[in-house]
Write a protein that holds these residues in place. Structure first.
Motif, PDB file in Angstrom:
ATOM      1  N   PHE A   1       2.342   1.540  -2.515  1.00 35.44           N
ATOM      2  CA  PHE A   1       2.090   1.990  -3.887  1.00 35.44           C
ATOM      3  C   PHE A   1       0.605   1.886  -4.209  1.00 35.44           C
ATOM      4  O   PHE A   1      -0.011   2.834  -4.700  1.00 35.44           O
TER       5      PHE A   1
ATOM      6  N   ILE B   1      -1.877   5.038  -4.963  1.00 42.16           N
ATOM      7  CA  ILE B   1      -2.490   5.139  -6.286  1.00 42.16           C
ATOM      8  C   ILE B   1      -4.006   5.138  -6.130  1.00 42.16           C
ATOM      9  O   ILE B   1      -4.729   5.873  -6.790  1.00 42.16           O
TER      10      ILE B   1
ATOM     11  N   LEU C   1       3.472   8.453  -9.894  1.00 45.19           N
ATOM     12  CA  LEU C   1       4.472   7.607 -10.546  1.00 45.19           C
ATOM     13  C   LEU C   1       5.088   8.286 -11.764  1.00 45.19           C
ATOM     14  O   LEU C   1       6.045   7.788 -12.338  1.00 45.19           O
TER      15      LEU C   1
ATOM     16  N   ALA D   1       7.533  11.052  -9.131  1.00 38.54           N
ATOM     17  CA  ALA D   1       8.554  10.103  -8.683  1.00 38.54           C
ATOM     18  C   ALA D   1       9.764  10.834  -8.116  1.00 38.54           C
ATOM     19  O   ALA D   1      10.363  10.392  -7.132  1.00 38.54           O
TER      20      ALA D   1
ATOM     21  N   THR E   1       9.944   2.709   0.548  1.00 37.67           N
ATOM     22  CA  THR E   1       8.638   2.648   1.195  1.00 37.67           C
ATOM     23  C   THR E   1       8.444   3.869   2.087  1.00 37.67           C
ATOM     24  O   THR E   1       7.419   4.544   2.037  1.00 37.67           O
TER      25      THR E   1
ATOM     26  N   VAL F   1       8.021   7.033   0.016  1.00 36.39           N
ATOM     27  CA  VAL F   1       6.725   7.097  -0.658  1.00 36.39           C
ATOM     28  C   VAL F   1       5.640   7.525   0.332  1.00 36.39           C
ATOM     29  O   VAL F   1       4.819   8.392   0.047  1.00 36.39           O
TER      30      VAL F   1
ATOM     31  N   GLY G   1       3.970  10.674  -0.462  1.00 35.98           N
ATOM     32  CA  GLY G   1       2.740  10.279  -1.148  1.00 35.98           C
ATOM     33  C   GLY G   1       1.529  11.042  -0.654  1.00 35.98           C
ATOM     34  O   GLY G   1       0.580  11.280  -1.408  1.00 35.98           O
TER      35      GLY G   1
END
Lengths: 351, 275
Positions: A45, A49, A57, A62, A303, A306, A310
């Motif tokens: 995370f 970010i 987020l 999300a 995890t 993401v 991500g």
């Protein structure tokens, strides 16, 4: 009689020790199987970010990783349980397209009621799970080999049958309202409804594995199968149940995808094999069995999702994501080993 | 000497042409420790597997409490109160003490289908059972079994067997992999089990450990009972000699010394190596 009186002060001395154990302790948290997974999740995370944006987020962001996590998570739980019990099931890779194709051929191509398609899909999962389970229990062939066999057998069966029956490898499916609502709608236009199934299943698994007595049996099986059997645990039956659970879960995910996207393809799902194993191992389950937790698998799945998604929120090239996943897997395993040895060497300090 | 709980009469067991047990007759009495001694391959393991229901004898009878019985399997034997504890305790290294203690018989609380595992109760009972055996270092039932020492694991396994109503406790080389101090722990627990009236069958090839707890000794040589005697009837040297197969250790040592004297201080070599 002597031993009775001698044991009396012990009980008294024990009372403060047990009350301190229930108090919050940082060390206690680190000794839990999901400690590594939680830190890993926190790490990714922060990473995304820092290098990406906070968009990731927000609801739209999300949804991208929650959708991946939910599809993967439903399969990852039974895979994790099998791993805890000392087995492995890779046939899920072909059970997902098998699930999609079954419901699409029955209810889409032949136009039979959707409930029949759903029942047949889940029934297929049960049958393949039974085959896997019985083969593993009866032959003592390692489950990796057995399910490698059924992985290819089911893949071939699905491809062969769908070409034979429909003449194509991709079948359209128009599900009625209620089925669409339950299994294949986008909530608020972005969240797949399967997310709610995943959350509900998480709660059920947590109850069964960590609170009901059956969970204990699975851990015992993975720890020492012979001792577990001698202690009266029906190890063969439990192994078969777990294989049925994993094959049925995979068929369920395939079915939901077919209903969601209104079509099914023969080749989709092989990536689930490695992805679910990565999620489970990142989640702190020991590959050789006997150790792990549902919450850990839950965190491990998020995890993975993401990291998988991500990358789109960063300026990095998409091609780097496998590198990140690989490094993350190694870090997670090393971290989990450290936490596990902490748990093993832990003994309360003398007061 | 009380009446035997288990009576073996003329037990024979063979695997194909190989006779592993020949005409074994033994009495196992409550409140006594029977030490089963023997070198590797003497048939100790086969005998305890017969006692714990893994093998069925080819001939001979087993009587329990005076009635002839035939075990259908290990479960049957353990249901009748015969518990076997193996060298490494047969416990689960990555499970907590409380959970591993109650494998298969988990205590629950709650109602109907919502019964949940009663962790607190399990931990309390498990810790108390182990502490009653004198292992006071264990006080937290949430500790993992793998974090215990070898002796503590053995003690946990023995305490578990006793807690679940074992009448006959078969200990398969419980001290073999342990250090001196740990072995002493286990021996103390064997004594405690005996004091509680259990019949203990203690398998070992360490004569010192056997002498420390045994009431009754049986030496196996090549599948037959070579000697059957009670505490104090034989010295340590005599028992060691028996286990070595009848030849006295002194004779063996003399042979080696003699050889070395005539061969410039070299120990005897294998026939193949010297050729």
């Amino acid at each position: 009689m002597n031993s009775k009186t001698a044991s009396q002060p012990i009980v008294v001395a024990n009372a403060p020790a047990s009350s301190s154990a229930t108090r919050f302790s940082i060390g206690g948290l680190f000794r839990r199987p999901e400690a590594g997974a939680f830190l890993g999740l926190f790490g990714v995370f922060v990473f995304f970010i820092a290098f990406g944006s906070i968009d990731f987020l927000k609801p739209a962001g999300a949804a991208s990783w929650l959708n991946v996590a939910a599809n993967l998570g439903i399969v990852a739980f039974p895979i994790g349980l099998l791993m805890i019990a000392g087995e492995l099931d890779i046939s899920i890779g072909s059970m997902i397209p098998a699930g999609s194709m079954t419901v699409a051929i029955i209810s889409g191509y032949y136009g039979l009621p959707i409930w029949l398609g759903i029942a047949a899909t889940l029934g297929l999962g049960v049958v393949v799970g039974l085959v896997n389970g019985f083969l593993v229990v009866r032959t003592n062939v390692p489950s990796l080999i057995v399910t490698l066999g059924t992985l290819f057998a089911v893949a071939g069966l699905v491809l062969g049958l769908s070409v034979l029956l429909t003449g194509t490898t991709s079948v359209a499916l128009k599900a009625p309202e209620l089925a669409k609502f339950l299994f294949g709608q986008f909530v608020a236009n972005t969240f797949q409804v399967i997310i709610f199934w995943w959350l509900a299943l998480t709660a059920i698994y947590i109850y069964v594995i960590h609170y009901s007595p059956y969970g204990n049996w699975i851990f015992a099986m993975g720890g020492d199968k012979i001792s577990a059997r001698n202690a009266g645990i029906p190890t063969s039956r439990l192994t078969i149940v777990l294989f049925v659970l994993s094959a049925t879960s995979a068929a369920f995910v395939g079915m939901c995808q077919a209903i969601l996207f209104n079509s099914a393809q023969v080749s989709a799902g092989m990536s689930f094999i490695f992805n679910s194993i990565i999620s489970v191992v990142v989640g702190g389950v020991l590959l050789t069995g006997g150790f792990g937790s549902i919450v850990g698998i839950f965190f491990g799945t998020i995890t993975f999702a993401v990291v998988n998604q991500g990358i789109y929120f960063t300026t990095f090239d998409r091609n780097w994501s496998s590198l990140i996943i690989g490094v993350m897997l190694l870090l997670a395993v090393l971290m989990n080993n450290t936490f596990r040895s902490m748990a093993l060497s832990y003994s309360p300090k003398k007061k | 000497m009380s009446t035997p709980i288990l009576k073996l009469r003329n037990i024979c067991k063979s695997f194909g042409p190989i006779d592993v047990l020949q005409d074994i007759s033994l009495d196992i009495c409550p409140g006594e420790v029977l030490c089963l001694l023997g070198d590797n391959g003497a048939g100790k393991s086969t005998l305890i597997k017969t006692l714990s229901g893994v093998y069925r004898p080819n001939s001979g009878t087993i009587e329990m409490d005076g009635r002839p019985i035939e075990f259908t399997g290990p479960r049957d034997a353990s249901n009748r109160g015969i518990a076997t504890v193996h060298q490494f305790g047969g416990t689960f290294p990555l499970m907590s003490i409380g959970r591993s203690f109650f494998i298969g018989v988990e205590p629950t609380k709650g109602w109907g289908p919502f019964k949940i595992f009663d962790r607190k109760k399990a931990n309390e009972i498990a810790v108390k059972a182990v502490r009653d055996f004198g292992i006071t270092r264990i006080e937290d039932g949430d500790r993992l079994v793998g974090g215990l020492s070898g002796g503590e694991r053995q003690s946990l396994a023995i305490a578990r067997a006793v807690h679940f109503g074992a009448k006959v406790l078969i200990l398969d080389e419980p001290t073999a992999a342990l250090g001196v101090k740990q072995a002493t722990h286990v021996l103390r627990i064997v004594n405690e089990a005996k004091r509680r009236g259990l019949a203990v069958v203690f398998i070992t090839h360490q004569v010192m450990h056997a002498m420390a707890v045994g009431d009754h000794f049986a030496v196996l040589i090549r599948g037959a009972v070579a000697a059957d005697f009670r505490k104090g009837e034989k010295t340590r040297e005599e028992i060691t000699d028996l286990m070595a197969g009848g030849e006295t250790m002194a004779e063996l040592e003399a042979q080696i010394d003699g050889y070395m004297a005539t061969h410039d201080g070299h120990a005897p070599q294998h026939a193949g190596a010297s050729a």
